[in-house]
Design an enzyme around this catalytic site. Structure first.
Site, PDB file in Angstrom:
ATOM      1  N   SER A 143       0.866  -1.188   0.000  1.00 25.55           N
ATOM      2  CA  SER A 143       0.000   0.000   0.000  1.00 25.55           C
ATOM      3  C   SER A 143       0.899   1.232   0.000  1.00 25.55           C
ATOM      4  O   SER A 143       2.071   1.151   0.370  1.00 25.55           O
ATOM      5  CB  SER A 143      -0.872  -0.006   1.255  1.00 25.55           C
ATOM      6  N   TYR A 157      -1.652  -1.021  10.519  1.00 28.84           N
ATOM      7  CA  TYR A 157      -1.745  -1.341   9.088  1.00 28.84           C
ATOM      8  C   TYR A 157      -0.505  -0.819   8.349  1.00 28.84           C
ATOM      9  O   TYR A 157       0.115  -1.538   7.547  1.00 28.84           O
ATOM     10  CB  TYR A 157      -3.015  -0.711   8.520  1.00 28.84           C
ATOM     11  N   LYS A 161       2.273  -2.899   6.181  1.00 24.25           N
ATOM     12  CA  LYS A 161       2.476  -2.674   4.746  1.00 24.25           C
ATOM     13  C   LYS A 161       3.924  -2.298   4.453  1.00 24.25           C
ATOM     14  O   LYS A 161       4.477  -2.675   3.433  1.00 24.25           O
ATOM     15  CB  LYS A 161       1.509  -1.597   4.250  1.00 24.25           C
TER      16      LYS A 161
HETATM   17  P1  NAP Z   1     -11.181  -6.426   0.638  1.00 23.93           P
HETATM   18  O1  NAP Z   1     -12.083  -5.985  -0.445  1.00 23.93           O
HETATM   19  O2  NAP Z   1     -11.605  -6.276   2.059  1.00 23.93           O
HETATM   20  O3  NAP Z   1     -10.806  -7.956   0.375  1.00 23.93           O
HETATM   21  C1  NAP Z   1      -9.920  -8.628   1.244  1.00 23.93           C
HETATM   22  C2  NAP Z   1      -9.772 -10.061   0.783  1.00 23.93           C
HETATM   23  O4  NAP Z   1      -8.855 -10.733   1.653  1.00 23.93           O
HETATM   24  C3  NAP Z   1     -11.083 -10.848   0.824  1.00 23.93           C
HETATM   25  O5  NAP Z   1     -11.071 -11.771  -0.236  1.00 23.93           O
HETATM   26  C4  NAP Z   1     -10.997 -11.583   2.164  1.00 23.93           C
HETATM   27  O6  NAP Z   1     -11.820 -12.728   2.123  1.00 23.93           O
HETATM   28  C5  NAP Z   1      -9.504 -11.899   2.197  1.00 23.93           C
HETATM   29  N1  NAP Z   1      -8.933 -12.162   3.514  1.00 23.93           N
HETATM   30  C6  NAP Z   1      -8.958 -11.346   4.611  1.00 23.93           C
HETATM   31  N2  NAP Z   1      -8.336 -11.965   5.634  1.00 23.93           N
HETATM   32  C7  NAP Z   1      -7.913 -13.170   5.177  1.00 23.93           C
HETATM   33  C8  NAP Z   1      -7.214 -14.261   5.750  1.00 23.93           C
HETATM   34  N3  NAP Z   1      -6.814 -14.257   7.042  1.00 23.93           N
HETATM   35  N4  NAP Z   1      -6.953 -15.344   4.985  1.00 23.93           N
HETATM   36  C9  NAP Z   1      -7.344 -15.387   3.699  1.00 23.93           C
HETATM   37  N5  NAP Z   1      -8.005 -14.387   3.090  1.00 23.93           N
HETATM   38  C10 NAP Z   1      -8.288 -13.298   3.828  1.00 23.93           C
HETATM   39  O7  NAP Z   1      -9.748  -5.707   0.520  1.00 23.93           O
HETATM   40  P2  NAP Z   1      -9.082  -4.892  -0.694  1.00 23.93           P
HETATM   41  O8  NAP Z   1      -9.413  -3.457  -0.534  1.00 23.93           O
HETATM   42  O9  NAP Z   1      -9.340  -5.568  -1.971  1.00 23.93           O
HETATM   43  O10 NAP Z   1      -7.533  -5.058  -0.286  1.00 23.93           O
HETATM   44  C11 NAP Z   1      -6.746  -6.108  -0.822  1.00 23.93           C
HETATM   45  C12 NAP Z   1      -5.290  -5.794  -0.547  1.00 23.93           C
HETATM   46  O11 NAP Z   1      -4.989  -4.519  -1.106  1.00 23.93           O
HETATM   47  C13 NAP Z   1      -4.957  -5.703   0.945  1.00 23.93           C
HETATM   48  O12 NAP Z   1      -3.681  -6.251   1.169  1.00 23.93           O
HETATM   49  C14 NAP Z   1      -4.949  -4.209   1.203  1.00 23.93           C
HETATM   50  O13 NAP Z   1      -4.120  -3.858   2.273  1.00 23.93           O
HETATM   51  C15 NAP Z   1      -4.419  -3.696  -0.118  1.00 23.93           C
HETATM   52  N6  NAP Z   1      -4.771  -2.285  -0.407  1.00 23.93           N
HETATM   53  C16 NAP Z   1      -6.055  -1.911  -0.665  1.00 23.93           C
HETATM   54  C17 NAP Z   1      -6.342  -0.584  -0.983  1.00 23.93           C
HETATM   55  C18 NAP Z   1      -7.735  -0.108  -1.349  1.00 23.93           C
HETATM   56  O14 NAP Z   1      -7.909   1.092  -1.619  1.00 23.93           O
HETATM   57  N7  NAP Z   1      -8.732  -0.965  -1.405  1.00 23.93           N
HETATM   58  C19 NAP Z   1      -5.313   0.365  -0.991  1.00 23.93           C
HETATM   59  C20 NAP Z   1      -4.020  -0.052  -0.703  1.00 23.93           C
HETATM   60  C21 NAP Z   1      -3.750  -1.390  -0.426  1.00 23.93           C
HETATM   61  P3  NAP Z   1     -12.323 -13.495   3.468  1.00 23.93           P
HETATM   62  O15 NAP Z   1     -12.756 -12.433   4.443  1.00 23.93           O
HETATM   63  O16 NAP Z   1     -13.435 -14.400   3.015  1.00 23.93           O
HETATM   64  O17 NAP Z   1     -11.153 -14.280   3.935  1.00 23.93           O
END
Ligand code: NAP
Length: 258
Positions: A143, A157, A161
């Site tokens: 991130s 967090y 990251k």
């Molecule tokens: P999200 O929509 O909340 O999806 C998270 C995913 O991770 C879901 O599939 C969830 O499914 C899974 N997950 C969570 N805990 C888990 C575990 N212990 N074991 C296996 N699977 C797990 O999140 P997102 O926004 O797409 O973020 C994805 C990645 O991008 C993360 O690493 C986040 O830090 C990074 N990121 C996101 C953003 C943003 O703007 N969205 C920005 C910067 C970085 P289950 O709950 O069913 O396990």
């Protein structure tokens, strides 16, 4: 584009929604065989079904990235289903907000366990299969928050990251002799189901802070991940790529509109 990926065996953790779902769908479109991983099997199965409906090959697998046994079973499932494992996308992450003073030890441990230790466990489980391939690819979803910026409520967090990048650099050196690259994508603010829940005002304010004038899409991130996974990126390792529409660039808050 990304023609070199056709037929590759790919694992995407956290692929049931958001960025991981976007990554999994793009690997499917590129002709890869995709293991769609999350703790909830039903949601992962829906994404796998989407890939298959679009003409791709995919299987859903339920696993928790904080458990070594689950990660070992995940790697075995990819090998059993596809006969090969070329790419690990360690994408699963959580981002519960808590400011210092309210944040508990359990809050801190949970975020580090999923976002940072989860990378170590997934890589460890997949290592033998990636080495056997002779040209493995590991792509971490980090991130901008932590490695580059700070955000109130997300000190745990941000630490996780930034920690991913420290892990990546040494892993890249250790795994280079095996032809395995390790790189990271650093997303800015990406439109996902989770962001939708934060309300229209939040989305508008975040978009206004981005020089490109819009929030990112999951495809913006997926394309960067597929680049790192491609043959064309064979000589790129230990690197991080910011995909944020220029969000981290302005020196002043009003710079985007100046
Ligand atoms: P999200 O929509 O909340 O999806 C998270 C995913 O991770 C879901 O599939 C969830 O499914 C899974 N997950 C969570 N805990 C888990 C575990 N212990 N074991 C296996 N699977 C797990 O999140 P997102 O926004 O797409 O973020 C994805 C990645 O991008 C993360 O690493 C986040 O830090 C990074 N990121 C996101 C953003 C943003 O703007 N969205 C920005 C910067 C970085 P289950 O709950 O069913 O396990």
């Amino acid at each position: 584009m990304f023609a070199s990926l056709a037929g590759r065996g790919v694992i995407v953790t956290g692929a049931s929604k958001g960025i991981g779902r976007g990554i999994a769908l793009r690997f499917g479109t590129a002709g890869c065989q995709v293991l769609v991983v999350s703790r909830a099997l039903g949601e992962a199965a829906s994404v796998a079904a989407e890939i298959v409906a679009a003409g791709g090959r995919a299987r859903a697998f339920a696993a928790d990235v904080t458990r070594q046994g689950d990660m070992d079973a995940m790697a075995a499932a990819a090998l059993q289903s596809f006969g090969r494992l070329d790419v690990l996308c360690a994408n699963a992450g959580i981002f519960p907000a808590a400011r210092l003073g309210a944040m508990t030890e359990a809050d801190f441990d949970a975020v580090l366990a999923t976002n940072l230790k989860g990378n170590f466990l997934a890589v460890s489980a997949c290592l033998a299969a990636l080495k056997a391939q002779g040209a493995g690819r590991i792509v971490l979803t980090s991130s901008i928050t932590g490695p580059i910026t700070g955000y109130p409520g997300w000190s745990h967090y941000g630490a996780s990251k930034a920690g991913q990048l420290g892990f990546m650099r040494t892993a890249a050196i250790e795994l280079a002799p095996f032809g395995i690259t390790v790189n990271a994508v650093l997303p800015g603010n990406i439109v996902t189901e989770g962001l939708a829940g934060m309300g229209e005002d939040y989305r508008r304010a975040m978009a206004a802070a981005v020089p490109m004038g819009r929030l990112g899409s999951v495809d913006d991130i997926a394309h960067a991940v597929l680049y790192f996974a491609s043959d064309e990126a064979a000589y790129v390792t230990g690197q991080s790529l910011v995909v944020d529409g220029g969000q981290i660039l302005p020196e002043a808050l009003d710079a985007p509109g100046a």
